[in-house]
Design a protein around this motif. Structure first.
Motif, PDB file in Angstrom:
ATOM      1  N   ARG A 242      44.654  44.652  41.816  1.00 14.54           N
ATOM      2  CA  ARG A 242      44.987  45.167  40.493  1.00 14.54           C
ATOM      3  C   ARG A 242      44.179  44.450  39.422  1.00 14.54           C
ATOM      4  NH1 ARG A 242      50.676  45.409  37.333  1.00 14.54           N
ATOM      5  NH2 ARG A 242      50.440  43.171  37.475  1.00 14.54           N
ATOM      6  N   LEU A 243      44.058  43.144  39.595  1.00  8.83           N
ATOM      7  CA  LEU A 243      43.323  42.344  38.627  1.00  8.83           C
ATOM      8  C   LEU A 243      41.850  42.747  38.605  1.00  8.83           C
ATOM      9  CD1 LEU A 243      43.436  39.892  36.758  1.00  8.83           C
ATOM     10  CD2 LEU A 243      43.111  38.449  38.763  1.00  8.83           C
ATOM     11  N   LEU A 244      41.295  42.905  39.786  1.00 12.98           N
ATOM     12  CA  LEU A 244      39.856  43.156  39.880  1.00 12.98           C
ATOM     13  C   LEU A 244      39.518  44.595  39.507  1.00 12.98           C
ATOM     14  CD1 LEU A 244      39.149  41.126  43.121  1.00 12.98           C
ATOM     15  CD2 LEU A 244      38.661  40.473  40.768  1.00 12.98           C
ATOM     16  N   ALA A 245      40.429  45.505  39.776  1.00 12.94           N
ATOM     17  CA  ALA A 245      40.166  46.895  39.428  1.00 12.94           C
ATOM     18  C   ALA A 245      40.006  47.046  37.924  1.00 12.94           C
ATOM     19  CB  ALA A 245      41.304  47.782  39.933  1.00 12.94           C
ATOM     20  N   HIS A 246      40.652  46.183  37.157  1.00 15.89           N
ATOM     21  CA  HIS A 246      40.570  46.260  35.701  1.00 15.89           C
ATOM     22  C   HIS A 246      39.414  45.449  35.142  1.00 15.89           C
ATOM     23  CE1 HIS A 246      45.123  47.229  35.854  1.00 15.89           C
ATOM     24  NE2 HIS A 246      44.370  48.291  36.062  1.00 15.89           N
ATOM     25  N   ALA A 247      38.731  44.692  36.022  1.00 15.65           N
ATOM     26  CA  ALA A 247      37.625  43.865  35.551  1.00 15.65           C
ATOM     27  C   ALA A 247      36.338  44.654  35.729  1.00 15.65           C
ATOM     28  CB  ALA A 247      37.575  42.559  36.347  1.00 15.65           C
ATOM     29  N   ASP A 248      35.828  45.156  34.627  1.00 14.91           N
ATOM     30  CA  ASP A 248      34.678  46.057  34.684  1.00 14.91           C
ATOM     31  C   ASP A 248      33.365  45.308  34.902  1.00 14.91           C
ATOM     32  OD1 ASP A 248      35.117  48.624  34.819  1.00 14.91           O
ATOM     33  OD2 ASP A 248      34.692  49.108  32.711  1.00 14.91           O
ATOM     34  N   GLY A 249      33.193  44.294  34.126  1.00 19.43           N
ATOM     35  CA  GLY A 249      31.914  43.612  34.141  1.00 19.43           C
ATOM     36  C   GLY A 249      31.979  42.367  34.973  1.00 19.43           C
ATOM     37  N   ASP A 250      31.939  41.231  34.315  1.00 16.30           N
ATOM     38  CA  ASP A 250      31.954  39.969  35.033  1.00 16.30           C
ATOM     39  C   ASP A 250      33.363  39.648  35.515  1.00 16.30           C
ATOM     40  OD1 ASP A 250      29.364  39.311  35.214  1.00 16.30           O
ATOM     41  OD2 ASP A 250      29.284  38.224  33.309  1.00 16.30           O
ATOM     42  N   ALA A 251      33.473  38.500  36.120  1.00 14.30           N
ATOM     43  CA  ALA A 251      34.752  38.089  36.651  1.00 14.30           C
ATOM     44  C   ALA A 251      35.791  38.003  35.539  1.00 14.30           C
ATOM     45  CB  ALA A 251      34.612  36.727  37.309  1.00 14.30           C
ATOM     46  N   PRO A 252      37.036  38.326  35.849  1.00 14.28           N
ATOM     47  CA  PRO A 252      38.083  38.186  34.847  1.00 14.28           C
ATOM     48  C   PRO A 252      38.267  36.711  34.508  1.00 14.28           C
ATOM     49  CG  PRO A 252      39.032  38.658  36.987  1.00 14.28           C
ATOM     50  CD  PRO A 252      37.557  38.772  37.141  1.00 14.28           C
ATOM     51  N   GLY A 253      38.571  36.429  33.262  1.00 13.99           N
ATOM     52  CA  GLY A 253      38.606  35.033  32.856  1.00 13.99           C
ATOM     53  C   GLY A 253      39.966  34.545  32.423  1.00 13.99           C
ATOM     54  N   GLY A 254      40.987  35.355  32.584  1.00 18.22           N
ATOM     55  CA  GLY A 254      42.316  34.957  32.126  1.00 18.22           C
ATOM     56  C   GLY A 254      42.978  34.019  33.101  1.00 18.22           C
ATOM     57  N   VAL A 255      44.206  33.642  32.785  1.00 18.46           N
ATOM     58  CA  VAL A 255      44.919  32.707  33.656  1.00 18.46           C
ATOM     59  C   VAL A 255      45.341  33.358  34.972  1.00 18.46           C
ATOM     60  CG1 VAL A 255      45.745  31.252  31.778  1.00 18.46           C
ATOM     61  CG2 VAL A 255      47.120  33.219  32.524  1.00 18.46           C
ATOM     62  N   GLU A 256      45.121  34.669  35.099  1.00 19.34           N
ATOM     63  CA  GLU A 256      45.460  35.312  36.375  1.00 19.34           C
ATOM     64  C   GLU A 256      44.703  34.672  37.530  1.00 19.34           C
ATOM     65  OE1 GLU A 256      44.573  36.861  33.635  1.00 19.34           O
ATOM     66  OE2 GLU A 256      46.243  38.159  33.083  1.00 19.34           O
ATOM     67  N   VAL A 257      43.443  34.252  37.281  1.00 21.37           N
ATOM     68  CA  VAL A 257      42.695  33.645  38.388  1.00 21.37           C
ATOM     69  C   VAL A 257      43.317  32.310  38.797  1.00 21.37           C
ATOM     70  CG1 VAL A 257      40.498  34.815  37.986  1.00 21.37           C
ATOM     71  CG2 VAL A 257      40.984  32.675  36.810  1.00 21.37           C
ATOM     72  N   ASN A 258      43.919  31.621  37.837  1.00 17.93           N
ATOM     73  CA  ASN A 258      44.608  30.378  38.204  1.00 17.93           C
ATOM     74  C   ASN A 258      45.813  30.674  39.084  1.00 17.93           C
ATOM     75  OD1 ASN A 258      43.569  30.276  35.184  1.00 17.93           O
ATOM     76  ND2 ASN A 258      43.249  28.264  36.089  1.00 17.93           N
ATOM     77  N   MET A 259      46.456  31.813  38.787  1.00 18.01           N
ATOM     78  CA  MET A 259      47.596  32.206  39.631  1.00 18.01           C
ATOM     79  C   MET A 259      47.122  32.492  41.051  1.00 18.01           C
ATOM     80  SD  MET A 259      49.695  34.801  37.172  1.00 18.01           S
ATOM     81  CE  MET A 259      49.945  34.459  35.423  1.00 18.01           C
ATOM     82  N   LEU A 260      45.989  33.169  41.169  1.00 21.18           N
ATOM     83  CA  LEU A 260      45.461  33.478  42.502  1.00 21.18           C
ATOM     84  C   LEU A 260      45.200  32.206  43.291  1.00 21.18           C
ATOM     85  CD1 LEU A 260      42.792  36.269  41.803  1.00 21.18           C
ATOM     86  CD2 LEU A 260      45.139  36.538  42.608  1.00 21.18           C
ATOM     87  N   LYS A 261      44.619  31.221  42.617  1.00 20.19           N
ATOM     88  CA  LYS A 261      44.278  29.971  43.296  1.00 20.19           C
ATOM     89  C   LYS A 261      45.549  29.303  43.836  1.00 20.19           C
ATOM     90  CE  LYS A 261      42.695  25.671  44.042  1.00 20.19           C
ATOM     91  NZ  LYS A 261      43.421  24.429  44.281  1.00 20.19           N
ATOM     92  N   ILE A 262      46.599  29.281  43.043  1.00 19.54           N
ATOM     93  CA  ILE A 262      47.850  28.642  43.464  1.00 19.54           C
ATOM     94  C   ILE A 262      48.417  29.342  44.703  1.00 19.54           C
ATOM     95  CG2 ILE A 262      50.271  28.286  42.826  1.00 19.54           C
ATOM     96  CD1 ILE A 262      49.285  27.894  39.921  1.00 19.54           C
ATOM     97  N   ARG A 263      48.555  30.656  44.577  1.00 13.53           N
ATOM     98  CA  ARG A 263      49.186  31.405  45.664  1.00 13.53           C
ATOM     99  C   ARG A 263      48.352  31.342  46.945  1.00 13.53           C
ATOM    100  NH1 ARG A 263      53.594  31.030  44.578  1.00 13.53           N
ATOM    101  NH2 ARG A 263      55.079  32.627  43.961  1.00 13.53           N
ATOM    102  N   SER A 264      47.036  31.503  46.782  1.00  9.57           N
ATOM    103  CA  SER A 264      46.174  31.535  47.960  1.00  9.57           C
ATOM    104  C   SER A 264      46.182  30.207  48.697  1.00  9.57           C
ATOM    105  CB  SER A 264      44.748  31.877  47.541  1.00  9.57           C
ATOM    106  OG  SER A 264      43.890  31.705  48.640  1.00  9.57           O
ATOM    107  N   SER A 265      46.064  29.121  47.962  1.00  8.36           N
ATOM    108  CA  SER A 265      45.988  27.817  48.631  1.00  8.36           C
ATOM    109  C   SER A 265      47.300  27.522  49.355  1.00  8.36           C
ATOM    110  CB  SER A 265      45.665  26.724  47.609  1.00  8.36           C
ATOM    111  OG  SER A 265      46.596  26.743  46.539  1.00  8.36           O
ATOM    112  N   GLU A 266      48.398  27.887  48.738  1.00  2.91           N
ATOM    113  CA  GLU A 266      49.695  27.633  49.386  1.00  2.91           C
ATOM    114  C   GLU A 266      49.859  28.489  50.648  1.00  2.91           C
ATOM    115  OE1 GLU A 266      52.037  26.287  45.304  1.00  2.91           O
ATOM    116  OE2 GLU A 266      52.469  28.256  46.172  1.00  2.91           O
ATOM    117  N   LEU A 267      49.341  29.702  50.570  1.00  2.05           N
ATOM    118  CA  LEU A 267      49.457  30.613  51.718  1.00  2.05           C
ATOM    119  C   LEU A 267      48.566  30.148  52.875  1.00  2.05           C
ATOM    120  CD1 LEU A 267      51.102  33.071  52.346  1.00  2.05           C
ATOM    121  CD2 LEU A 267      49.412  34.481  51.153  1.00  2.05           C
ATOM    122  N   GLN A 268      47.371  29.673  52.539  1.00  2.00           N
ATOM    123  CA  GLN A 268      46.492  29.141  53.593  1.00  2.00           C
ATOM    124  C   GLN A 268      47.195  27.993  54.322  1.00  2.00           C
ATOM    125  OE1 GLN A 268      42.359  28.344  52.274  1.00  2.00           O
ATOM    126  NE2 GLN A 268      42.841  29.641  50.535  1.00  2.00           N
TER     127      GLN A 268
END
Lengths: 394, 372
Positions: A297-323
């Motif tokens: 959902r986050l990436l579908a809305h990111a047209d150009g470069d990488a999204p820069g909001g705090v959503e990416v920080n959320m991804l990092k938290i969830r992903s690392s914990e899941l790994q």
């Protein structure tokens, strides 16, 4: 998902199945030690297909993929058991150079990143500047047409393989700690550069200390403006965290967990069939589905470069914990064998007992290594702080 | 990097106890290889702690043994003394007859090292599953099977092997590891311990079985003691990790202050302290329940709570240390590995949660009749 993205993903999938060399596939599947030559061989195969730096602009040899396509590409690679795309060149310094570097720097440094002839390391963390990166002490003094660099970096991933390192170094004292820091590209063969490995509990060689003792760096290797590195570093951190979603890696780990749960026995049947274990695997798969939904959902809305909001920080938290959770369950399964761990078994030439689950030693190694997933790239404490401050205004 | 001092253990309430505690700190501080240390521990009376005085032991009970186990955990020693003193020897002491008596006597002076083959292949953590069958063969019975993750590899000279007789009864067979038909494969576990897989295809004579009034109950008690002592060792590691982590929070500076000033970390440090307190309490409570009908339940509580505390403390100790926590340089990573292994020794918390549920099933209120 759009049909062309689905087609692209299938194209990547079948390419991996045909082009990924068997010996490399095995090392990844069993979490054995990979060498620089393994990474280089695979990256050159991808480069031959035109897929190294697919997210780079067309002008610099990329394919101008949007973030969603890039995510699908990297996810599929990992899911198909290809080696991790070491990000320091293609994902980190490359975009910094094409966004902020000089024309000469672009000509000199970008092509060997895509062709995998140059390996890069990231000179950020220091002994007293980890989470508090702005506390860095490495100094670069201008002497005519050179900088002279003195200081120490640490946790430098794959510095032992690196031809170049991009460094944050202090060029002047500023009002704020973030001021007066410059972004320098340093040849690892320069006199005065010393790399010392750091032994970590997982038994593989990932990280190093890098010492700079009066290292002369040509002034032309300064990226952008002197003293403005914080701006480039923040740009880069966003790139780093986007990669950190690592959903493909989690899919790959989850497949490994299912395999070990099928192979290890509990009360005479596969462990994966016991209700408590099956429920935890299901929980992980469900949380992965949630992470992928957030990513998509986050990436579908990111047209150009990488999204820069705090959503990416959320991804990092969830992903690392899941790994971590996936490998914790692997360890729980291997507990029935007392969790065998002999680092010598991480050598691809080793022959661990054939009746052990495939890759048992590699799983234990991965479990230990991934304790760092919630520490590197900005610890999860730092990520939560950023979200609270920048995202929630607290 | 400096390591933090640990809180003092409570003073044992008897002379023998304090002599043992002294021997623990003295022996474990000397280092030395495991064989030397094992011999010194045998000399100091460690093997005799949990054996009754009339059987040649010290009669100090499980609580005293657990105190030594905690010291072993603090020192992160891989000496397999608990597998003998806490599991195999009390099992022999519960048996009657010359076989058990002789082996116990030899073991108490360190001349024999018996160890329980506690986990049959394919059993996993499910007790009583996959027990090998003693099959009738020419001239008697034959034991055929495989056992995994047996402790005290490199030390054990005798194996106590649970099996089923043709009539379905559980027996415990005593074999010498040097016997024909016993094959061992030694490997190192994540915590540095040497374990072995054992494959057996050997003739068994009637006088090779222990004489036990209730072999199933004796085996259950042995496994319970194993799980409890694993948690006692884990408590030792947890104490080290908490002490080191609190010291680090006070000394490591980032953003111009000790990281322990950050409230997010303070609250987590408090949770670790509560977790350690709980782990110590449930281990002590289970030791006190030895010999009562509550022992099985108390051990299940100790294992489930102990594993939860071990996981939290091990992972948070690494996380709060940051990168340095995953290096070999600090003992944080070493104790992390010990706690990782401790979780699954003699069954993991899943197994003991299930056991607790089974042991307390009669506490459930009777189901209401379903009315249409």
């Amino acid at each position: 998902m759009q049909a062309e993205l689905v087609a692209f993903r299938e194209e990547v999938r079948s390419f991996c199945r045909e082009a990924l060399p068997q010996d490399i596939r095995r090392k990844v599947a069993e979490n054995l030690a990979l060498e620089r030559a393994d990474h280089q061989r695979w990256q050159k195969i991808l480069h031959g297909r035109g897929w190294m730096g697919g997210h780079w602009p067309l002008a610099h040899g990329g394919k101008a993929w949007k973030p969603l396509q890039r995510w699908l590409f990297e996810q599929t690679l990992a899911e198909e058991g290809a080696p991790w795309l070491i990000p320091m060149g293609v994902a980190y310094v490359g975009p910094v150079i094409y966004s902020f570097g000089s024309e000469a720097q672009k000509r000199r440094f970008l092509p060997p990143i895509l062709s995998a002839d140059h390996f890069w390391a990231q000179g950020y963390s220091e002994p007293n500047a980890g989470s508090d990166l702005a506390g860095l002490k490495t100094r670069a003094e201008r002497h005519g047409d050179h900088y002279v660099v003195n200081g120490q970096k640490t946790w430098t991933t794959y510095a032992q393989w690196a031809d170049w390192i991009f460094c944050l170094a202090r060029t002047e004292a500023g009002d704020r700690p973030q001021d007066g820091v410059s972004f320098l590209l340093i040849d690892m063969t320069s006199p005065g550069v010393t790399v010392r490995p750091i032994a970590t509990m997982d038994g593989k060689h990932h990280v190093n200390e890098v010492f700079f003792d009066n290292v002369r760096v040509p002034a032309e290797n300064l990226v952008g403006e002197e003293g403005k590195a914080w701006r480039y570093a923040k740009f880069l951190l966003v790139q780093e965290r986007l990669i950190a979603a690592e959903t493909g890696r989690i899919r790959h780990l989850l497949a490994g967990l299912r395999a070990v749960a099928a192979s290890v026995q509990e009360a005479g049947r596969p462990l994966g069939q016991t209700p408590s274990f099956a429920a935890r695997i299901a929980d992980i798969a469900i949380d992965l589905a949630a992470l992928e939904a957030v990513c998509a959902r986050l990436l579908a809305h990111a047209d150009g470069d990488a999204p820069g909001g705090v959503e990416v920080n959320m991804l990092k938290i969830r992903s690392s914990e899941l790994q971590q959770r996936v490998t914790e369950e692997m360890i729980r399964a291997l507990g029935r064998l007392g969790i065998p761990f002999d680092p010598a078994h991480l050598d691809p030439g080793a022959t661990p007992p054939a009746d052990w689950p495939r890759g048992a030693t590699g799983m234990a190694s991965e479990f230990m290594y991934l304790r760092a997933a919630t520490i590197y790239g900005g610890s999860n404490e730092i990520q939560r702080g950023i979200i609270a401050k920048q995202g929630l205004g607290l | 990097m400096a390591t933090a001092p640990l809180p003092q253990n409570a003073t044992p309430d008897n002379d023998l106890g304090s002599a043992l505690a002294d021997s623990a700190s003295r022996l474990l501080a000397t280092g030395g290889d495991d064989a030397t240390l094992y011999a010194a521990m045998a000399e100091a009376g460690w093997l005799a702690v949990a054996i009754a005085e009339e059987q040649g032991g010290l009669g100090l009970g499980l609580a005293q043994l657990a105190a030594l186990a905690r010291a072993i955990g603090e020192a992160r020693s891989t000496v397999p003394v608990m597998a003998v003193a806490g599991i195999a020897l009390p099992l022999l002491a519960a048996a009657q007859g010359k076989l058990a008596e002789d082996l116990l006597a030899a073991a108490l002076v360190g001349e024999a090292v018996p160890v329980l083959a506690h986990q049959a292949e394919a059993a996993g953590h499910a007790r009583g599953h996959g027990l090998a069958r003693l099959v009738p063969a020419e001239g008697g019975l034959r034991l055929v099977g495989r056992w995994v993750a047996v402790e005290a590899a490199g030390f054990a000279c005798h194996l106590l092997v649970p099996a089923r007789r043709p009539d379905g009864a559980t027996v415990i067979v005593v074999l010498a590891v040097a016997d024909a038909g016993v094959e061992r494969r030694t490997y190192r576990a994540i915590d540095g311990r040497l374990l072995m897989d054992v494959a057996i295809d050997a003739a068994v004579a009637g006088d090779q079985c222990l004489t036990l009034p209730d072999p199933d109950a004796a085996l259950d008690a042995a496994l319970d003691r194993g799980a409890l002592l694993a948690m006692a060792e884990a408590v030792g590691s947890m104490r080290v990790l908490l002490a080191d982590t609190l010291a680090y929070l006070k000394t490591r500076r980032q953003f111009g202050q000790p990281i322990g000033r950050f409230q997010a970390l303070q609250h987590r440090a408090v949770d670790l302290t509560i977790a350690l307190e709980e782990a110590e309490a449930v281990v002590d409570a289970a030791c006190e329940a030895e010999g009562t009908a509550d022992f099985g339940r108390a051990v299940a509580v100790a294992k489930v709570v102990g594993c939860r505390s071990a996981r939290l403390i091990a992972r948070e100790a690494v996380q709060m240390h940051g990168g340095i926590g995953i290096t070999e340089e600090l003992r944080v990573s070493h104790h992390f590995r010990s706690l990782t292994a401790a979780e699954s020794r003699y069954g993991d918390d899943d197994a003991y949660r299930a056991r607790f549920a089974a042991l307390t099933a009669s506490d459930l209120p009777p189901a209401k009749e379903h009315r249409a």
